[in-house]
Enzyme design. Structure first.
Site, PDB file in Angstrom:
ATOM      1  N   LYS A 230      26.515  -3.270  -0.576  1.00  0.00           N
ATOM      2  CA  LYS A 230      27.986  -3.159  -0.683  1.00  0.00           C
ATOM      3  C   LYS A 230      28.572  -2.424   0.512  1.00  0.00           C
ATOM      4  CE  LYS A 230      27.118  -2.144  -5.472  1.00  0.00           C
ATOM      5  NZ  LYS A 230      27.238  -1.028  -6.408  1.00  0.00           N
TER       6      LYS A 230
ATOM      7  N   ARG B 123      11.179   3.840   3.687  1.00  0.00           N
ATOM      8  CA  ARG B 123      10.819   2.869   4.732  1.00  0.00           C
ATOM      9  C   ARG B 123      12.088   2.139   5.131  1.00  0.00           C
ATOM     10  NH1 ARG B 123       5.748  -1.203   4.590  1.00  0.00           N
ATOM     11  NH2 ARG B 123       4.773   0.789   5.138  1.00  0.00           N
TER      12      ARG B 123
ATOM     13  N   ARG C 168       0.793  -1.222   0.000  1.00  0.00           N
ATOM     14  CA  ARG C 168       0.000   0.000   0.000  1.00  0.00           C
ATOM     15  C   ARG C 168       0.833   1.284   0.000  1.00  0.00           C
ATOM     16  NH1 ARG C 168      -2.734  -4.014   1.729  1.00  0.00           N
ATOM     17  NH2 ARG C 168      -0.748  -4.538   2.658  1.00  0.00           N
ATOM     18  N   THR C 169       1.764   1.376   0.928  1.00  0.00           N
ATOM     19  CA  THR C 169       2.436   2.670   1.119  1.00  0.00           C
ATOM     20  C   THR C 169       3.239   3.050  -0.118  1.00  0.00           C
ATOM     21  OG1 THR C 169       2.601   2.046   3.440  1.00  0.00           O
ATOM     22  CG2 THR C 169       3.838   3.993   2.739  1.00  0.00           C
TER      23      THR C 169
ATOM     24  N   HIS D 226       4.761   5.489  11.703  1.00  0.00           N
ATOM     25  CA  HIS D 226       4.306   5.401  10.309  1.00  0.00           C
ATOM     26  C   HIS D 226       3.333   6.572  10.144  1.00  0.00           C
ATOM     27  CE1 HIS D 226       3.138   3.982   6.489  1.00  0.00           C
ATOM     28  NE2 HIS D 226       2.850   2.717   6.761  1.00  0.00           N
TER      29      HIS D 226
HETATM   30  N1   CP Z   1      -0.299  -0.222   5.950  1.00  0.00           N
HETATM   31  C1   CP Z   1       0.888  -0.431   5.335  1.00  0.00           C
HETATM   32  O1   CP Z   1       1.913   0.191   5.677  1.00  0.00           O
HETATM   33  O2   CP Z   1       0.867  -1.358   4.345  1.00  0.00           O
HETATM   34  P1   CP Z   1       2.117  -1.795   3.461  1.00  0.00           P
HETATM   35  O3   CP Z   1       3.118  -2.461   4.394  1.00  0.00           O
HETATM   36  O4   CP Z   1       1.592  -2.701   2.424  1.00  0.00           O
HETATM   37  O5   CP Z   1       2.727  -0.530   2.889  1.00  0.00           O
END
Ligand code: CP
Length: 309
Positions: A80, A101, A50-51, A129
């Protein structure tokens, strides 16, 4: 309003949230090429559906371009031995914004200290998040018409869940909310969040059982037991403990909502028919809202004139 790095949800004032919601509502109805010529890098050291994809779609829908690495741990020069700080300084020369991320708590903050372009935290270990929390409160606002005087049950692995941590900070900005933390004893919400809620005067309590809280909550925010972040012993103790299925859903009020940051595994066990037709199931609408809120966020960060000026 000036917004640069997005590292933690506490950065967002109620005014900023409502401005974001307004832009998201408009972008839901009509896209715009206001980010033409801008480049977004998505740098993901952990998996995502999703993100990453909603950020990339958001950028494309606004006329911008995307450069992406979906497995930066293996397919960037991290393998590396390149430091995150060097990677960020290099990547910043190729783009206007980085969505990142990372598996380490605090990585986004460290990246922001050396970055010439805005860093958006798309999840840092067990930390935060923030953009998930933005789409969560946007969803709550759309479903309930308010962000105050709500009773929210957060359920599952609250020790590893960065989404619930970010959401607590935002809910604490509105009056009259009550949070019920439902988790096994070994996976309780962190003391730092509970201290913050106490400081802000937010009512909360901790429970171990799910069934008894289902009839009283406005929102049941389910989360996955994060096998990848905890010991196998902790996982075995928690697995299958909290499940919304055809039986337990009957305990949930008709006007309540079931939310989940997704992906869900066994903690949601509902038929396709229920997921499609029962209004209480809000998690697919929630995931879609992520696209519009991320469009609004990119517009706010990258577009001095704004899509709507
Ligand atoms: N909710 C969420 O962060 O989903 P993903 O890990 O698929 O990005």
């Amino acid at each position: 309003m000036v917004l640069n790095h997005v590292i933690e949800s506490q950065q967002f004032t109620p005014e900023l949230l409502f401005e974001l919601f307004k832009r998201a509502d408009k972008l839901r109805l009509k896209s715009d090429s206001c980010l033409k010529g801008k480049i977004l890098v998505t740098l993901f050291y952990e998996p995502s559906t999703r993100t990453r994809m909603s950020f990339e779609s958001a950028m494309l829908k606004l006329g911008g371009s995307v450069v992406s690495t979906e497995n930066a741990k293996e397919f960037s020069s991290a393998i590396k031995g390149e430091s995150l700080s060097d990677t960020i300084r290099i990547v910043g020369a190729y783009c206007n914004c980085v969505v990142m991320r990372h598996y380490e708590t605090g990585a986004a903050l460290e990246a922001s200290k050396v970055s010439k372009v805005p860093i958006i935290n798309a999840g840092d270990g067990k930390g935060q998040h923030p953009t998930q929390a933005l789409l969560d409160v946007y969803t709550i606002y759309r479903e309930f018409g308010r962000l105050d005087n709500l009773k929210i049950a957060m359920v599952g692995d609250l020790a590893s869940g960065r989404t619930v941590r970010s959401l607590c900070y935002l809910l604490a900005k509105f009056s009259g909310n009550t949070i019920i933390f439902v988790s096994p004893e070994n996976l309780r919400m962190g003391e730092d969040i509970k201290d913050h809620l106490n400081k802000k005067g937010v009512k909360f309590r901790e429970e171990v059982g799910l069934d008894k809280i289902l009839p009283e909550a406005d929102i049941i925010y389910m989360t996955r037991i994060q096998k990848e972040r905890i010991s196998i012993q902790d996982y075995k103790k928690a697995k299958g403990k909290y499940v919304i299925d055809s039986k337990t859903i009957n305990l949930i009020r008709p006007d309540a909502r079931i939310m989940h940051p997704l992906p869900h595994v066994e903690e949601i066990d509902l038929s396709l028919e229920t997921e499609e037709n029962d209004k209480r199931v809000a998690y697919f609408r929630q995931a879609e809202n992520g696209l519009y809120i991320r469009m609004a966020l990119l517009d706010m960060i990258l577009n001095k004139e704004s899509c709507f000026s």
